[in-house]
Scaffold this motif. Structure first.
Motif: not given
Length: 190
Positions: A111-133
C-alpha cells in the motif's frame, strides 16, 4: 544549489525515520517524522550518511516546490552543531561517479504511504508500507499518478537494489491490486 544562501530559507525540524535511495543505490533523501520527504543530491549522500542516522533530529533549510510536499535541502543542521551545506558538485574534474550495484529482478506488493517527488516537485515514485520505495522516470510517474497516490494498493515488478540504508525498486511494470484481484498478473508498463 551552491548559489542559494541557506540562512534565508525556512527551517523544517524533525526526526529522521527512513532514508530513501535512488535506483543506483545512492541515498538521495530521507523522511522526517515518517511523512515529510527531504531530497538531497547524490553527491551529498556519502557525507550525509556519515553524519546522520535514523532517529537523529535534524533541521533542514531548503526550497519547497509549489506542486509537491518535498523539501530540496540546501543545508542540514545536525544536533551536534555540524552543518552539511550543498555547495554543488565538485568542479575539479573529479565528478560524482555512480557506484556499481547489484540488482535483482523481483516483484513487490504493498500500500502506498507517500508519493515521492524530485527536487523540483516532479512525481518520481512512491513509498510502500513495507519501506520499499518505487522509482520511475517522471514522465512515467505522471502517467501513472493513480498508482502512486497514498492509499493505492499496487503490485510492481522491476530491478531491486538493497543496501544498509534501504531498498528501491526501479519499476518496469505496475498494476493496481484490489482484494478481488489479488492474484491477477495484469500490469501496466512504466
Amino acid at each position: 544549489m551552491h548559489w542559494i544562501d541557506p540562512a534565508c530559507l525556512p527551517e523544517t525540524k524533525g526526526t529522521v525515520t527512513q532514508f530513501l535511495l535512488n535506483p543506483h543505490g545512492e541515498p538521495d533523501g530521507f523522511l522526517l517524522d515518517g511523512k515529510q520527504q527531504v531530497h538531497f543530491p547524490p553527491h551529498l549522500g556519502e557525507h550525509v550518511m556519515r553524519h546522520v542516522s535514523v532517529g537523529d533530529t535534524v533541521t533542514v533549510r531548503g526550497v519547497r516546490p509549489r506542486t509537491a510536499g518535498v523539501i530540496a535541502a540546501v543545508s542540514i543542521h545536525l544536533g551536534d552543531g555540524e552543518i552539511i551545506v550543498d555547495e554543488g558538485p565538485q568542479r575539479d574534474g573529479d565528478g560524482h561517479e555512480r557506484p556499481e550495484v547489484e540488482t535483482h529482478a523481483t516483484e513487490v506488493t504493498g500500500t502506498v504511504l507517500l508519493s515521492l517527488h524530485g527536487p523540483k516537485g516532479d512525481l518520481r515514485g512512491a513509498l510502500l508500507d513495507d519501506g520499499t520505495s518505487l522509482r520511475m522516470p517522471s514522465h512515467a510517474a505522471e502517467a501513472l499518478q493513480a498508482y502512486l497516490a497514498p492509499g493505492a494498493r499496487v503490485q510492481a515488478w522491476g530491478d531491486m537494489v538493497e543496501n544498509g540504508y534501504g531498498r528501491t525498486l526501479e519499476v518496469s511494470e505496475i498494476a493496481e491490486q484490489t482484494v478481488a484481484d489479488a492474484g491477477s498478473d495484469a500490469g501496466t508498463g512504466a
